[in-house]
Write a protein that holds these residues in place. Structure first.
Motif, mmCIF file in Angstrom:
data_model
loop_
_atom_site.group_PDB
_atom_site.id
_atom_site.type_symbol
_atom_site.label_atom_id
_atom_site.label_comp_id
_atom_site.label_asym_id
_atom_site.label_seq_id
_atom_site.Cartn_x
_atom_site.Cartn_y
_atom_site.Cartn_z
ATOM 1 N N UNK A 160 0.841 -1.208 0.000
ATOM 2 C CA UNK A 160 0.000 0.000 0.000
ATOM 3 C C UNK A 160 0.868 1.247 0.000
ATOM 4 N N UNK A 161 1.952 1.230 0.765
ATOM 5 C CA UNK A 161 2.850 2.388 0.775
ATOM 6 C C UNK A 161 3.492 2.580 -0.594
ATOM 7 N N UNK A 162 3.834 1.464 -1.263
ATOM 8 C CA UNK A 162 4.379 1.588 -2.603
ATOM 9 C C UNK A 162 3.388 2.197 -3.573
ATOM 10 N N UNK A 163 2.118 1.805 -3.461
ATOM 11 C CA UNK A 163 1.085 2.384 -4.320
ATOM 12 C C UNK A 163 0.885 3.863 -4.022
ATOM 13 N N UNK A 164 0.914 4.227 -2.748
ATOM 14 C CA UNK A 164 0.767 5.645 -2.396
ATOM 15 C C UNK A 164 1.877 6.485 -3.009
#
Length: 727
Positions: A160-164
């Motif tokens: 999720x952090x990578x997508x953000x």
């Protein structure tokens, strides 16, 4: 195999324009490649890399990448090959994490790079995958993450952090949509972990996080799961904690998307009550000192407070369910402002319940089912909010079909005996709704004693609720009017002079409704209790025409007009004139008619007016002084005893030194009238009256002349809190 899958995916995505659909077989191959990478340490070159033959030739403008191993490196090289120049997903972080030479890269850097690489690759695959492909993606990601042998929650957080980080730099259109589908595939299997990973990014407001929330909202296969997780996050946080604000903001972003509210079917009442209860907690507890003071939905206007955030989320929930009229009714009645007020929250809840009864009654069954357990809650905000909502819903005529009235009545009577005034107030309102919601009076033996007993309460809400209920009761057919008149004869007159403006206005209005209801019998000379009540209240009504409270003044005018019609005074024009214009002549005609028509009540008229001479309000002292002068002028000497005249003379004399000049001037004129009346009696007064009588040589009594009338309303400036026109 894995190397061919990764290399082929990139070439296919770029060289063939993603013309072929990527299904479960390709995604399973991704998972197999990830599992194969476990057999050797991350970052170490393959012991015997064997390049795979190319299965197709790329187009001329596409530069083909060398085949890679399962670890993502070229055969015989320590770094992975760079991506194509216009590849939408960057792998630089993964490349930089692998050093040259035989030394192994740090585990954390490789882990983050591998997870980001996986997420970005699956994004390219998902661009052509349908729902079946999305499901396969969810299973693939779960399998790959669990195969790492670490906590799944941490792995999902990393994705999720990578997508953000990636979503804001992706171009609009297919690349960004594909990346967002990665998030949806994660949420399909791991909704709780995705919500936990996204919530911290909702504070402070983050546009990337808002876009991810909206993406989850548009996916009908995951939005319900995500909304449930946000509901538990909101309920799990206490009061104005940052987590509650983050959950509220996320709910607002999701519910604002068209069609998302449909996903709340099954827990819509639960979500609605959770938002209302949260507003109560905010109203009682204030703002959390470390939370951001303002926030704004990514697609809305100016910043809002935490309470305003919750209100906007509430509006989105109602509007998405087709309850736009509920929102409009709340706006027109000031319900949203009351909901966020410390002392008015329960009033806002009552307004909300009334609006839902009128425009969203299809939720009544679900609301009652969720409210009944909350009525016994030990959490005070939750219990009071549930009680207020329950009370408001009793206005629905369908209540008898959904609940047993005997049990409701027993519960409301129990509330009436509670030591907390707020609970007694809600119980009284509930009794009113239950007794009158079917267009006829029911449970009168329980309702009437409760209403009459509440008139003596010290809490203004209880008194106001009782007066309002009695007024509504009077318009119902079959009301025992004589019994009500007898009971109110002792209880109502003190409320006409109550120090609380709202109580005075309601009491005067109740008297007018009582007179209108019984005007037929009053004209025939019947209804002795009601007639006595009206005559007992005439002087207070005349004086309250100049009450500082506009509501009380208007109610007094309306009630006097009802009395004029019922008792056939023929003074309607004079009453309106006295109420709005500077006309001592009209006031004199009113006093003359009352003195002539009710000579036996003259001592009562004079005594009641005398009591207002000590009022702390200048307008009432001036009005009482002038009214006494006109009453004394028109009265016959035989109808007033000497003791009353002495008392009037003494009290008027004290007003000669009143700090208000108009009151002092009017007191001199009225004192002269008392002295002249005393001189007309067969036995003159003693003491101070003898001195004035000896100086009066005029055998007649001249008309009192006052410098000004207290009933004149030349301007609203300075009166009732109104400001003058802007200069």
């Amino acid at each position: 195999m894995a190397g061919d899958v990764w290399g082929r995916g990139r070439v296919q995505g770029r060289g063939q324009g993603r013309g072929a659909a990527v299904g479960a077989l390709t995604l399973a191959a991704v998972a197999e490649g990830i599992r194969a990478s476990q057999e050797q340490p991350l970052g170490a070159p393959s012991p015997s890399p064997q390049p795979k033959p190319r299965e197709f030739e790329p187009e001329a403008e596409t530069q083909v990448q060398p085949a890679t191993t399962a670890s993502g490196t070229e055969p015989g090289s320590g770094a992975p090959a760079p991506a194509a120049g216009n590849e939408p997903y960057s792998l630089n972080s993964a490349q930089e994490a692998v050093p040259q030479g035989p030394h192994q890269a740090p585990q954390s850097s490789w882990e983050e790079g591998a997870l980001t690489d996986l997420a970005m690759y699956v994004a390219t695959c998902l661009e052509e995958a349908g729902f079946a492909g999305t499901q396969a993606t969810a299973l693939t990601l779960s399998s790959a993450l669990e195969a790492r042998g670490e906590k799944l929650e941490d792995q999902v957080h990393a994705l999720v952090h990578g997508l953000l980080a990636q979503v804001p730099i992706l171009a609009e259109g297919r690349p960004r949509r594909a990346a967002l589908r990665v998030l949806n595939s994660l949420a399909l299997e791991h909704a709780q972990d995705v919500v936990r990973a996204l919530l911290p990014h909702s504070l402070p407001p983050d546009r990337a996080a808002a876009e991810l929330w909206r993406s989850l909202s548009r996916n009908q296969h995951v939005n319900g799961q995500v909304l449930v997780q946000l509901l538990w996050a909101l309920k799990g946080a206490s009061g104005p904690e940052p987590e509650a604000l983050a959950a509220t903001r996320a709910l607002g972003e999701m519910l604002a998307v068209s069609g998302c509210v449909g996903a709340t079917r099954g827990f819509y009442p639960h979500l609605l009550l959770a938002l209302v209860t949260h507003l109560h907690e905010l109203a009682c507890g204030g703002c959390f000192p470390e939370s951001p003071k303002v926030w704004v939905l990514s697609h809305r206007g100016p910043p809002h407070s935490h309470a305003s955030c919750t209100v906007e989320t509430f509006k989105a929930l109602l509007t998405g369910d087709g309850g736009r009229m509920v929102v409009t009714c709340m706006e027109q009645a000031g319900g949203w402002r009351r909901l966020v007020g410390t002392h008015t929250h329960l009033e806002g809840v009552l307004l909300l319940a009334s609006a839902m009864v009128a425009h969203a009654d299809h939720h009544l069954r679900g609301l009652f089912a969720d409210l009944l357990p909350r009525l016994r809650s030990t959490d005070i905000p939750q219990r009071l909010t549930a009680m207020a909502f329950f009370t408001g819903l009793l206005q629905s005529r369908a209540t008898a079909q959904l609940l047993q009235e005997d049990l409701i009545l027993e519960r409301l009577c129990t509330w009436q005996r509670d030591p907390e005034p707020t609970v007694r107030w809600l119980g009284l309102l509930g009794l009113r709704h239950l007794a009158l919601n079917c267009g006829k009076v029911r449970h009168m033996s329980t309702l009437l004693p409760a209403l009459l007993g509440a008139l003596g309460e010290g809490d203004v809400r209880l008194v106001g609720a009782a007066l309002g209920a009695l007024r509504k009761l009077l318009v119902q057919p079959g009301v025992p009017l004589r019994l009500l008149s007898s009971q109110l004869r002792l209880r109502l007159p003190p409320l006409l002079d109550d120090a609380r403006d709202s109580v005075r206005a309601l009491a005067v209005g109740l008297l007018g409704t009582l007179v209108r209801r019984g005007q037929g019998r009053l004209r025939m000379g019947l209804h002795g209790p009601l007639r006595k009540l009206v005559l007992q209240s005439l002087m207070p009504l005349l004086l309250r025409l100049h009450d500082p409270s506009q509501d009380t003044a208007e109610s007094s005018e309306w009630t006097l007009a009802r009395c004029d019609k019922a008792l056939r005074w023929g003074l309607l024009e004079e009453i309106v004139t006295v109420a709005h214009y500077d006309s001592p002549e009209a006031l004199s005609r009113v006093c003359h008619r009352l003195v002539q028509q009710y000579p036996s009540h003259i001592p009562c008229f004079l005594s009641q007016t005398q009591g207002y001479l000590r009022s702390p309000q200048d307008p009432l002292r001036l009005a009482a002084t002038m009214l006494l002068g006109f009453l004394v002028y028109h009265v016959s000497p035989s109808h007033v005893n000497q003791d009353l005249l002495d008392s009037l003379f003494q009290d008027l004399g004290q007003l000669h030194s009143d700090p208000e000049p108009a009151v002092a001037a009017a007191a001199h004129v009225s004192t002269q009238q008392v002295a002249l009346l005393a001189s007309a009696q067969s036995q003159p007064s003693r003491g101070h009256l003898l001195y004035l009588i000896s100086r009066n040589t005029c055998p007649g009594r001249p008309t009192p002349r006052y410098a000004d009338s207290p009933f004149q309303r030349r301007s609203l400036e300075g009166r009732w809190g109104c400001n003058g026109p802007c200069s």
